[in-house]
Scaffold this motif. Structure first.
Motif, PDB file in Angstrom:
ATOM      1  N   ARG A 164      22.477 -79.664  90.552  1.00 58.14           N
ATOM      2  CA  ARG A 164      22.333 -79.724  92.017  1.00 58.14           C
ATOM      3  C   ARG A 164      21.493 -78.571  92.559  1.00 58.14           C
ATOM      4  N   THR A 165      21.554 -77.413  91.909  1.00 56.82           N
ATOM      5  CA  THR A 165      20.840 -76.241  92.425  1.00 56.82           C
ATOM      6  C   THR A 165      19.336 -76.489  92.459  1.00 56.82           C
ATOM      7  N   THR A 166      18.793 -77.012  91.375  1.00 57.80           N
ATOM      8  CA  THR A 166      17.357 -77.290  91.330  1.00 57.80           C
ATOM      9  C   THR A 166      17.045 -78.743  91.713  1.00 57.80           C
ATOM     10  N   SER A 167      18.104 -79.527  91.958  1.00 65.37           N
ATOM     11  CA  SER A 167      17.983 -80.932  92.344  1.00 65.37           C
ATOM     12  C   SER A 167      17.117 -81.709  91.359  1.00 65.37           C
ATOM     13  N   GLN A 168      17.616 -81.771  90.121  1.00 60.95           N
ATOM     14  CA  GLN A 168      16.934 -82.587  89.130  1.00 60.95           C
ATOM     15  C   GLN A 168      17.948 -83.238  88.205  1.00 60.95           C
ATOM     16  N   VAL A 169      17.540 -84.394  87.696  1.00 58.43           N
ATOM     17  CA  VAL A 169      18.388 -85.178  86.796  1.00 58.43           C
ATOM     18  C   VAL A 169      17.695 -85.252  85.445  1.00 58.43           C
ATOM     19  N   TYR A 170      18.447 -84.946  84.385  1.00 58.86           N
ATOM     20  CA  TYR A 170      17.958 -85.075  83.014  1.00 58.86           C
ATOM     21  C   TYR A 170      18.568 -86.323  82.385  1.00 58.86           C
ATOM     22  N   LEU A 171      17.816 -86.980  81.535  1.00 54.58           N
ATOM     23  CA  LEU A 171      18.322 -88.144  80.826  1.00 54.58           C
ATOM     24  C   LEU A 171      18.005 -87.999  79.342  1.00 54.58           C
ATOM     25  N   TYR A 172      19.056 -88.091  78.521  1.00 57.86           N
ATOM     26  CA  TYR A 172      18.914 -87.952  77.079  1.00 57.86           C
ATOM     27  C   TYR A 172      19.454 -89.194  76.386  1.00 57.86           C
ATOM     28  N   MET A 173      18.841 -89.541  75.276  1.00 53.34           N
ATOM     29  CA  MET A 173      19.386 -90.569  74.390  1.00 53.34           C
ATOM     30  C   MET A 173      20.032 -89.854  73.210  1.00 53.34           C
ATOM     31  N   LEU A 174      21.295 -90.178  72.942  1.00 51.73           N
ATOM     32  CA  LEU A 174      22.001 -89.559  71.835  1.00 51.73           C
ATOM     33  C   LEU A 174      21.769 -90.356  70.557  1.00 51.73           C
ATOM     34  N   ASN A 175      22.003 -89.716  69.417  1.00 53.98           N
ATOM     35  CA  ASN A 175      21.895 -90.437  68.157  1.00 53.98           C
ATOM     36  C   ASN A 175      23.054 -91.442  68.043  1.00 53.98           C
ATOM     37  N   VAL A 176      23.053 -92.235  66.998  1.00 51.50           N
ATOM     38  CA  VAL A 176      23.986 -93.363  66.890  1.00 51.50           C
ATOM     39  C   VAL A 176      25.444 -92.927  66.980  1.00 51.50           C
ATOM     40  N   ASP A 177      25.767 -91.769  66.364  1.00 50.49           N
ATOM     41  CA  ASP A 177      27.166 -91.347  66.398  1.00 50.49           C
ATOM     42  C   ASP A 177      27.486 -90.425  67.571  1.00 50.49           C
ATOM     43  N   GLY A 178      26.520 -90.215  68.470  1.00 45.38           N
ATOM     44  CA  GLY A 178      26.791 -89.475  69.704  1.00 45.38           C
ATOM     45  C   GLY A 178      26.957 -87.981  69.533  1.00 45.38           C
ATOM     46  N   THR A 179      26.485 -87.428  68.406  1.00 48.32           N
ATOM     47  CA  THR A 179      26.715 -86.012  68.131  1.00 48.32           C
ATOM     48  C   THR A 179      25.592 -85.099  68.614  1.00 48.32           C
ATOM     49  N   THR A 180      24.413 -85.648  68.830  1.00 51.44           N
ATOM     50  CA  THR A 180      23.300 -84.805  69.259  1.00 51.44           C
ATOM     51  C   THR A 180      22.283 -85.631  70.036  1.00 51.44           C
ATOM     52  N   ALA A 181      21.566 -84.957  70.935  1.00 52.40           N
ATOM     53  CA  ALA A 181      20.528 -85.638  71.710  1.00 52.40           C
ATOM     54  C   ALA A 181      19.245 -85.719  70.899  1.00 52.40           C
ATOM     55  N   GLN A 182      18.573 -86.833  71.008  1.00 55.06           N
ATOM     56  CA  GLN A 182      17.282 -86.971  70.335  1.00 55.06           C
ATOM     57  C   GLN A 182      16.254 -86.084  71.032  1.00 55.06           C
ATOM     58  N   PRO A 183      15.321 -85.507  70.275  1.00 52.47           N
ATOM     59  CA  PRO A 183      14.337 -84.599  70.880  1.00 52.47           C
ATOM     60  C   PRO A 183      13.565 -85.282  72.010  1.00 52.47           C
ATOM     61  N   SER A 184      13.300 -84.507  73.065  1.00 50.79           N
ATOM     62  CA  SER A 184      12.552 -85.046  74.206  1.00 50.79           C
ATOM     63  C   SER A 184      11.618 -83.968  74.732  1.00 50.79           C
ATOM     64  N   ASP A 185      10.337 -84.325  74.900  1.00 46.21           N
ATOM     65  CA  ASP A 185       9.374 -83.365  75.447  1.00 46.21           C
ATOM     66  C   ASP A 185       9.668 -83.074  76.913  1.00 46.21           C
ATOM     67  N   ASN A 186      10.141 -84.076  77.619  1.00 47.34           N
ATOM     68  CA  ASN A 186      10.436 -83.898  79.040  1.00 47.34           C
ATOM     69  C   ASN A 186      11.642 -84.762  79.419  1.00 47.34           C
ATOM     70  N   PRO A 187      12.842 -84.161  79.436  1.00 50.38           N
ATOM     71  CA  PRO A 187      14.031 -84.953  79.749  1.00 50.38           C
ATOM     72  C   PRO A 187      14.228 -85.205  81.242  1.00 50.38           C
ATOM     73  N   VAL A 188      13.361 -84.649  82.105  1.00 49.65           N
ATOM     74  CA  VAL A 188      13.566 -84.785  83.557  1.00 49.65           C
ATOM     75  C   VAL A 188      13.278 -86.221  83.992  1.00 49.65           C
ATOM     76  N   LEU A 189      14.293 -86.834  84.590  1.00 47.47           N
ATOM     77  CA  LEU A 189      14.139 -88.201  85.091  1.00 47.47           C
ATOM     78  C   LEU A 189      13.572 -88.195  86.505  1.00 47.47           C
ATOM     79  N   VAL A 190      14.106 -87.324  87.344  1.00 54.85           N
ATOM     80  CA  VAL A 190      13.624 -87.202  88.717  1.00 54.85           C
ATOM     81  C   VAL A 190      14.013 -85.818  89.214  1.00 54.85           C
ATOM     82  N   ARG A 191      13.192 -85.262  90.108  1.00 52.47           N
ATOM     83  CA  ARG A 191      13.493 -83.918  90.630  1.00 52.47           C
ATOM     84  C   ARG A 191      13.004 -83.797  92.061  1.00 52.47           C
ATOM     85  N   ARG A 192      13.455 -82.726  92.706  1.00 52.44           N
ATOM     86  CA  ARG A 192      13.037 -82.446  94.081  1.00 52.44           C
ATOM     87  C   ARG A 192      11.508 -82.426  94.176  1.00 52.44           C
ATOM     88  N   GLY A 193      10.996 -83.111  95.200  1.00 52.32           N
ATOM     89  CA  GLY A 193       9.553 -83.161  95.419  1.00 52.32           C
ATOM     90  C   GLY A 193       8.891 -84.399  94.857  1.00 52.32           C
TER      91      GLY A 193
END
Length: 301
Positions: free
Chosen positions: A49-78
């Motif tokens: 909420r402080t920077t007003s941005q939403v990140y979106l990650y896809m986890l691996n099949v067993d849900g233990t780690t997020a798959q690498p992402s160059d830019n996880p930002v889905l939407v942000r202020r501005g």
């Protein structure tokens, strides 16, 4: 020395009646300290909420780690979505299909009265809302059965909106029966299943069934969460984060106390901001500062 310290910590936890959690898996390190997480299957959305941005990650099949992402930002202020410029994003939810809604999507509420949706096939778009000025002080939004549920502590209301062809711009329906007597002035979070659960800054948990508050056990002071953060509801348990005491309180669906969950490293839970539960009910995801941690929930003895 480390083994002895671990043993002593576990003995202290046992003496206090707490159930120890095994060391967590570190699912992802976030770019910024964040406030809310929502898990849907193997997709993890995070709101800062402080920077007003939403990140979106896809986890691996067993849900233990997020798959690498160059830019996880889905939407942000501005950012521009349709005619709207994104300002302060206050709440995030997964909105399942139902009624007029044929597809499920992520939805994010902007304080100015914009409801932004993200559908992986169609991208970002706006959903229409009625009475734009009434959305500035909303506490939280949730999705259930295709409907949008809205908690507003300032107004003391829980409303739900049925999907319309254009969004959620129909008239609100009050979920609470009139004169029910439930006070929401200090409500901090809510979860919508077939019942609605509401956490309060005082530590009290309300359960609302068919619009009416249902009596739940009032916990003794030493077990009551102080300024709770995070609420997750499973098939047979309700989990409430209690960062001031470095623990997670596990309750039954009727609000009865089951146990307290603690970690060997107290800082992991004293920094807790939000909770999410895996679909199978076996793992808790904890947002703590810039970390999302995954804990296996111990079997009930």
């Amino acid at each position: 020395a480390t083994d002895s310290l671990t043993r002593i910590q576990k003995e202290l936890a046992a003496a206090s009646g707490a159930t120890p959690l095994a060391a967590p898996q570190r699912v992802v390190e976030l770019p910024t300290a964040s406030d809310q997480i929502v898990l849907n299957g193997n997709d993890l959305a995070v709101l800062d909420r402080t920077t007003s941005q939403v990140y979106l990650y896809m986890l691996n099949v067993d849900g233990t780690t997020a798959q690498p992402s160059d830019n996880p930002v889905l939407v942000r202020r501005g950012d521009h979505v349709g005619p709207a410029t994104i300002g302060d994003i206050t709440s995030l939810a997964w909105l399942p299909a139902g009624g007029f809604r044929r597809t499920a999507a992520w939805v994010m509420l902007d304080r100015s009265g914009y409801l932004v949706q993200y559908d992986p096939t169609a991208g970002l778009s706006l959903l229409a809302l009625a009475n734009l000025e009434s959305w500035s002080d909303v506490t939280a939004i949730r999705g259930f059965g295709g409907n949008l549920f809205v908690l507003n502590a300032k107004k003391g209301s829980i409303d739900w909106y049925q999907p319309q062809p254009t969004g959620f711009d129909g008239s609100p329906n009050s979920y609470l029966a009139s004169g029910d007597g439930i006070s929401l002035t200090d409500a901090v979070d809510f979860a919508v299943q077939n019942d609605i659960y509401v956490t309060h800054a005082s530590g009290i948990l309300d359960r609302v069934v068919d619009g009416k508050a249902t009596a739940v056990q009032i916990l003794p002071a030493d077990l009551m969460p102080t300024a709770p953060a995070g609420l997750a509801v499973g098939a047979s348990s309700v989990f409430v984060g209690d960062p001031q005491h470095g623990r997670i309180i596990q309750l039954g669906r009727q609000g009865e106390y089951q146990r307290a969950l603690k970690t060997d490293d107290p800082s992991q839970l004293t920094g807790l901001r939000d909770l999410a539960l895996s679909d199978d009910g076996k793992y808790l995801y904890v947002l703590s500062g810039t970390s999302v941690l995954r804990y296996a929930i111990p079997d009930n003895p």
